[in-house]
Motif scaffolding. Structure first.
Motif, PDB file in Angstrom:
ATOM      1  N   ASN A  36       0.826  -1.206   0.000  1.00 37.37           N
ATOM      2  CA  ASN A  36       0.000   0.000   0.000  1.00 37.37           C
ATOM      3  C   ASN A  36       0.854   1.246   0.000  1.00 37.37           C
ATOM      4  OD1 ASN A  36      -2.773  -0.389  -0.038  1.00 37.37           O
ATOM      5  ND2 ASN A  36      -2.721  -1.238   2.032  1.00 37.37           N
ATOM      6  N   GLY A  37       0.433   2.227  -0.751  1.00 43.52           N
ATOM      7  CA  GLY A  37       1.125   3.511  -0.737  1.00 43.52           C
ATOM      8  C   GLY A  37       2.371   3.544  -1.604  1.00 43.52           C
ATOM      9  N   GLN A  85     -10.462   2.411  -9.658  1.00 42.86           N
ATOM     10  CA  GLN A  85     -10.286   1.689  -8.403  1.00 42.86           C
ATOM     11  C   GLN A  85     -11.573   1.805  -7.580  1.00 42.86           C
ATOM     12  OE1 GLN A  85      -6.871   2.808  -6.121  1.00 42.86           O
ATOM     13  NE2 GLN A  85      -7.233   1.263  -4.566  1.00 42.86           N
ATOM     14  N   GLU A 171      -6.637  -2.509  -9.177  1.00 47.81           N
ATOM     15  CA  GLU A 171      -7.301  -3.302  -8.117  1.00 47.81           C
ATOM     16  C   GLU A 171      -8.657  -3.832  -8.533  1.00 47.81           C
ATOM     17  OE1 GLU A 171      -7.104  -2.234  -4.062  1.00 47.81           O
ATOM     18  OE2 GLU A 171      -5.234  -1.136  -4.322  1.00 47.81           O
TER      19      GLU A 171
END
Ligand code: ADP
Ligand code: MG
Ligand code: MG
Length: 249
Positions: A36-37, A85, A171
């Motif tokens: 993540n990120g 997303q 995603e």
């Protein structure tokens, strides 16, 4: 088809992409993974031409054109299509209307006349069936009250209708139960083709056991720290990111 060279981008003062290099050739499926990120969504947004990002260095060539010079609409017309997303909700606009607008805008840009309504309905009903959806969904507001799975199915349906040269899916597997994951994967596999490139952003190996990628890249802190074939995704699933991240830092 897509050639990303030393791409740097920031949001406000914050550098997010810090030297991305990667190439997609027609027919290839690339998976982008990473914690993540890491900048996965930012990369998709920047390629899709969404606002709010400043490109500070590097270049992107798409189908012989300077992609970064094109507006979002021009990119879509050139054949680069970004899924969402978090697909937008437009409750007042019927889904079928938006799909028809989208295909006709594309045809107009190609100098073709509007798609015949009968042909459009026939095609859309086939796709609804392919994606395991109900006809009723066509007459609901765009994504309004759709479950996570329905939104994702809708996203793939749109891709199958518009047949982009390059599909960017961020995603696509998040929030899907196993049945929806299978249907969405089948849709993505239908999208595969010798002339088409697909970039899939995913957190999990699960999607990649249905849609086998040709290449897997690990994105971390705005850089691709490792690339490999589908076995890299299996290795990540088994071992986690830690060793890769340590090796990269
Ligand atoms: P990923 O998709 O890999 O989880 P993102 O591209 O969403 O990563 O985010 C990369 C980095 O950019 C994160 O540190 C995130 O906090 C930051 N970021 C993303 N969007 C914004 C924004 N609109 N404003 C400020 N920082 C943002
Ligand atoms: Mg994220
Ligand atoms: Mg993301």
């Amino acid at each position: 088809m897509l050639n990303i060279n030393n791409l740097h981008a920031k949001i406000g003062d914050k550098p997010i992409l810090r030297g991305i290099n990667f190439t997609v050739n027609p027919g290839e499926v690339h998976a982008i993974m990473g914690p993540n990120g890491s900048g996965k969504s930012t990369l998709c947004q920047v390629l899709g031409g969404r606002e709010g990002y400043e490109i500070t260095e590097g270049s992107v060539e798409f189908d012989g054109k300077d992609l970064l010079e094109l507006s979002t609409e021009e990119r879509a017309v050139a054949g680069l299509l970004l899924g969402f997303q978090h697909p937008v909700e437009i409750p007042g606009v019927k889904n079928i209307y938006l799909l028809k607008e989208a295909i006709n805008a594309q045809r107009a840009a190609q100098g073709l006349e509007e798609m015949d309504t009968f042909a459009f309905m026939k095609r859309i009903k086939e796709l609804v069936k392919t994606m395991g959806m109900d006809d009723a969904f066509l007459h609901r507001g765009v994504n309004a009250g759709f479950s996570g799975g329905e939104k994702k199915r809708n996203e793939i349906l749109q891709m199958l209708l518009l047949q982009p040269k390059l599909a960017l899916l961020d995603e696509t597997d998040s929030g899907l139960d196993i049945d929806a994951l299978k249907v969405v994967s089948e849709g993505i596999n239908l999208l595969r083709g010798a002339d088409r490139g697909i970039v899939l952003v995913t957190h999990y190996q699960r999607l990649l056991s249905y849609v086998e990628p040709d290449f897997v890249h690990i994105l971390y802190k705005g850089r691709i720290i490792k690339s490999g074939d589908k076995s890299l995704a299996l290795q990540l699933e088994a071992e986690g990111y830690q060793d890769f991240l340590e090796a990269a830092s």
